[in-house]
Scaffold this active site. Structure first.
Site, short mmCIF file in Angstrom:
data_model
loop_
_atom_site.label_atom_id
_atom_site.label_comp_id
_atom_site.label_asym_id
_atom_site.label_seq_id
_atom_site.Cartn_x
_atom_site.Cartn_y
_atom_site.Cartn_z
N ASN A 1 2.16 -1.79 -11.17
CA ASN A 1 3.50 -2.50 -11.09
C ASN A 1 4.55 -1.86 -10.22
OD1 ASN A 1 2.27 -4.22 -12.54
ND2 ASN A 1 2.77 -3.50 -14.65
N VAL A 2 5.44 -2.40 -9.68
CA VAL A 2 6.58 -1.87 -8.91
C VAL A 2 7.69 -2.05 -9.77
CG1 VAL A 2 5.26 -2.17 -6.70
CG2 VAL A 2 6.88 -3.79 -7.55
N HIS B 1 1.63 1.49 -6.26
CA HIS B 1 2.18 0.49 -5.31
C HIS B 1 3.73 0.82 -5.17
CE1 HIS B 1 -1.48 -2.01 -6.40
NE2 HIS B 1 -1.90 -1.22 -5.36
N CYS C 1 13.62 3.54 5.06
CA CYS C 1 13.89 3.12 6.40
C CYS C 1 12.32 2.65 7.02
CB CYS C 1 14.18 4.29 7.39
SG CYS C 1 14.19 3.93 8.99
N CYS D 1 11.82 5.85 10.15
CA CYS D 1 11.59 7.13 10.13
C CYS D 1 11.38 7.53 8.49
CB CYS D 1 12.89 7.97 10.26
SG CYS D 1 14.37 7.22 9.37
N CYS E 1 19.13 1.49 9.11
CA CYS E 1 18.97 2.85 8.66
C CYS E 1 20.10 3.53 9.27
CB CYS E 1 17.84 3.36 9.13
SG CYS E 1 17.60 5.43 9.10
N CYS F 1 18.41 5.98 12.13
CA CYS F 1 17.67 5.40 13.31
C CYS F 1 17.91 4.10 13.62
CB CYS F 1 16.36 5.80 13.29
SG CYS F 1 15.29 4.77 11.99
N PRO G 1 -5.68 -11.55 -21.81
CA PRO G 1 -6.06 -12.90 -22.58
C PRO G 1 -7.08 -13.72 -21.84
CG PRO G 1 -3.54 -12.80 -22.06
CD PRO G 1 -4.47 -11.44 -21.52
C1 BV8 Z 1 -5.48 -0.88 1.12
C2 BV8 Z 1 3.32 -4.11 -4.24
C3 BV8 Z 1 -6.61 -0.87 3.40
C4 BV8 Z 1 3.95 -4.93 -3.25
C5 BV8 Z 1 0.81 -4.92 -4.06
C6 BV8 Z 1 -11.15 -3.15 -0.46
C7 BV8 Z 1 -10.88 -1.70 -0.20
C8 BV8 Z 1 -9.44 -1.61 0.36
C9 BV8 Z 1 -8.65 -2.83 0.47
C10 BV8 Z 1 -9.12 -4.07 0.29
C11 BV8 Z 1 -10.31 -4.11 -0.05
N1 BV8 Z 1 -10.51 -5.42 -0.34
C12 BV8 Z 1 -9.59 -6.18 0.15
C13 BV8 Z 1 -8.46 -5.32 0.47
C14 BV8 Z 1 -7.35 -5.59 1.03
C15 BV8 Z 1 -6.22 -5.68 -0.06
C16 BV8 Z 1 -6.63 -6.35 -1.45
O1 BV8 Z 1 -7.15 -5.57 -2.36
N2 BV8 Z 1 -6.40 -7.70 -1.52
C17 BV8 Z 1 -6.95 -8.52 -2.60
C18 BV8 Z 1 -6.04 -9.90 -2.85
C19 BV8 Z 1 -8.47 -9.06 -2.15
N3 BV8 Z 1 -5.85 -4.47 -0.68
C20 BV8 Z 1 -4.79 -4.03 0.33
O2 BV8 Z 1 -4.12 -4.38 0.90
C21 BV8 Z 1 -4.23 -2.56 -0.36
N4 BV8 Z 1 -4.32 -1.61 0.86
O3 BV8 Z 1 -6.34 -0.73 0.77
O4 BV8 Z 1 -5.28 -0.69 2.51
C22 BV8 Z 1 -6.61 0.03 4.47
C23 BV8 Z 1 -7.56 0.81 4.89
C24 BV8 Z 1 -7.51 1.47 6.00
C25 BV8 Z 1 -6.17 1.60 6.70
C26 BV8 Z 1 -4.99 0.65 6.32
C27 BV8 Z 1 -5.16 0.07 5.02
C28 BV8 Z 1 -2.77 -2.65 -0.87
C29 BV8 Z 1 -2.99 -3.18 -2.22
C30 BV8 Z 1 -1.38 -3.05 -2.67
C31 BV8 Z 1 -0.61 -4.35 -2.45
N5 BV8 Z 1 0.73 -4.49 -3.15
N6 BV8 Z 1 2.12 -4.63 -5.03
C32 BV8 Z 1 4.79 -5.91 -4.23
O5 BV8 Z 1 4.50 -5.95 -5.60
O6 BV8 Z 1 5.44 -6.90 -3.81
S1 BV8 Z 1 -0.19 -5.75 -5.18
C33 BV8 Z 1 0.39 -6.73 -6.17
O7 BV8 Z 1 -0.56 -7.60 -6.68
C34 BV8 Z 1 0.75 -5.88 -7.64
O8 BV8 Z 1 1.09 -4.68 -7.37
C35 BV8 Z 1 -0.49 -5.90 -8.30
O9 BV8 Z 1 -1.12 -4.80 -8.10
C36 BV8 Z 1 -1.28 -7.13 -7.82
C37 BV8 Z 1 -1.31 -8.05 -8.74
O10 BV8 Z 1 -2.22 -7.72 -9.38
P1 BV8 Z 1 -2.20 -7.88 -11.01
O11 BV8 Z 1 -1.29 -6.52 -11.25
O12 BV8 Z 1 -3.55 -7.60 -11.47
O13 BV8 Z 1 -1.45 -9.00 -11.32
P2 BV8 Z 1 -2.07 -10.44 -11.47
O14 BV8 Z 1 -0.96 -11.31 -11.58
O15 BV8 Z 1 -3.11 -10.61 -10.42
O16 BV8 Z 1 -2.83 -10.51 -12.87
C38 BV8 Z 1 -2.14 -10.46 -14.22
C39 BV8 Z 1 -2.98 -10.38 -15.08
O17 BV8 Z 1 -2.56 -10.33 -16.42
C40 BV8 Z 1 -3.85 -11.58 -15.28
O18 BV8 Z 1 -5.42 -11.15 -15.45
C41 BV8 Z 1 -3.53 -12.36 -16.46
O19 BV8 Z 1 -4.55 -12.85 -17.34
C42 BV8 Z 1 -2.96 -10.96 -17.19
N7 BV8 Z 1 -2.11 -11.12 -18.00
C43 BV8 Z 1 -1.12 -12.14 -18.28
N8 BV8 Z 1 -0.07 -12.08 -19.40
C44 BV8 Z 1 -0.69 -10.88 -20.15
C45 BV8 Z 1 -1.66 -10.47 -19.33
N9 BV8 Z 1 -2.48 -9.21 -19.90
C46 BV8 Z 1 -1.94 -8.85 -20.98
N10 BV8 Z 1 -0.92 -9.14 -21.65
C47 BV8 Z 1 -0.27 -10.52 -21.35
N11 BV8 Z 1 0.86 -10.84 -21.90
ZN ZN Z 2 15.52 5.33 9.94
#
Ligand code: BV8
Ligand code: ZN
Length: 250
Positions: free
Chosen positions: A103-104, A120, A128, A131, A148, A151, A215
């Site tokens: 989470n962010v 994340h 920036c 830079c 920025c 830059c 859930p």
């Molecule tokens: C990277 C910040 C690669 C921004 C976020 C394999 C290896 C590496 C990468 C990949 C890979 N396969 C695919 C990828 C690409 C991608 C990826 O994973 N895509 C997915 C969609 C398939 N990964 C990336 O791009 C990552 N980068 O690995 O770089 C690379 C390699 C070499 C060179 C360059 C690059 C970067 C991933 C980070 C992205 N940024 N956030 C922002 O927030 O604006 S991710 C963002 O979405 C969130 O931070 C969070 O992590 C994600 C959402 O996931 P969840 O937190 O699980 O939330 P979600 O809504 O999905 O689910 C909520 C859950 O809560 C549900 O299950 C629900 O049932 C439950 N719930 C609901 N209520 C409750 C509850 N649980 C308990 N109590 C409750 N009351």
């Molecule tokens: Zn800058």
């Protein structure tokens, strides 16, 4: 009614090293929409995965900047919930505790958690886009995105977008905490986003007892030792009371 299996109670009682991974679901009860929730209002027509990318920012910098400004405003107006508070209590019960979050929203820090690995990034940190220097204030009401002072490139939120690398040291610390723990909790995450979603499997390979709190079932559910089906804000306080007789503020 939350039922904690007695073998799990015993395991938790004896545990010295616990690692927790949280996702958007742990903030749901604070009123922060999860990534899976449909977006509302003027953001309804966009999927978060479309906006949280470097390409979207390059193509529509104002739209992406305004989306984050809206999210900062929304999060500034909410409070940590019982689940966040329960993890602060859990940290006090266990000698070796690591909290990893996807989470962010910064709500774990606001609740008082100490050692938080924000894989994340964080909504309230801005940098920036060229830079990379941290920028804490900019002229509001000027052009968006602001630029920025050094830059003149656009400012951007200090979060990890899809397709961007996670901070290497943070990820290494998270992987070590997953590999070395006795119990690994996966709480409120759909277990879809990598490399964070790999962490519970790293814990399994290290011989940890993995517990999922959600859930709904997720792609991780078939592999865990225990699934506590329910909302984190309900399950975690019951767990803290049952295992450590610790009261959690609501
Ligand atoms: C990277 C910040 C690669 C921004 C976020 C394999 C290896 C590496 C990468 C990949 C890979 N396969 C695919 C990828 C690409 C991608 C990826 O994973 N895509 C997915 C969609 C398939 N990964 C990336 O791009 C990552 N980068 O690995 O770089 C690379 C390699 C070499 C060179 C360059 C690059 C970067 C991933 C980070 C992205 N940024 N956030 C922002 O927030 O604006 S991710 C963002 O979405 C969130 O931070 C969070 O992590 C994600 C959402 O996931 P969840 O937190 O699980 O939330 P979600 O809504 O999905 O689910 C909520 C859950 O809560 C549900 O299950 C629900 O049932 C439950 N719930 C609901 N209520 C409750 C509850 N649980 C308990 N109590 C409750 N009351
Ligand atoms: Zn800058």
């Amino acid at each position: 009614m939350v039922n904690i299996p007695s073998p799990l109670l015993d395991t938790l009682h004896a545990a010295q090293r616990i690692t927790v991974l949280t996702g958007a679901g742990i903030s749901a009860e604070s009123g922060v929409p999860t990534f899976r929730d449909a977006q509302t209002g003027l953001w309804a027509r966009y999927r978060p995965e479309e906006l949280a990318t470097p390409e979207a920012f390059q193509r529509h910098p104002k739209l992406v900047w305004d989306w984050y400004a809206w999210r900062r405003e929304l999060v500034a107006g909410v409070k940590p919930n019982a689940a966040h508070h329960a993890l602060v209590k859990l940290e006090q019960q266990v000698p070796d505790f690591t909290l990893i979050t996807q989470n962010v929203d910064g709500l774990h820090r606001r609740a008082g958690s100490g050692n938080v690995l924000e894989l994340h990034g964080e909504l309230f940190r801005t940098k920036c886009s060229r830079c990379e220097r941290a920028v804490n204030c900019w002229q509001d009401g000027g052009e968006t995105p602001p630029v920025c002072g050094h830059c003149h490139a656009w400012l951007r939120p200090d979060v990890v977008w899809f397709g961007e690398m996670l901070p290497v040291t943070l990820l290494q610390k998270a992987e070590a905490a997953a590999a070395q723990c006795e119990v690994f909790f996966s709480i409120g995450t759909s277990s879809l986003v990598y490399p964070a979603a790999e962490l519970p499997f790293t814990a399994l390979r290290g011989g940890a007892t993995v517990v999922e709190i959600n859930p709904q079932p997720t792609p991780l559910s078939d592999y865990v030792a225990y699934t506590l089906q329910g909302a984190a804000g309900k399950v975690l306080p019951v767990l803290l009371k049952a295992v450590w007789d610790s009261e959690v503020p609501q």
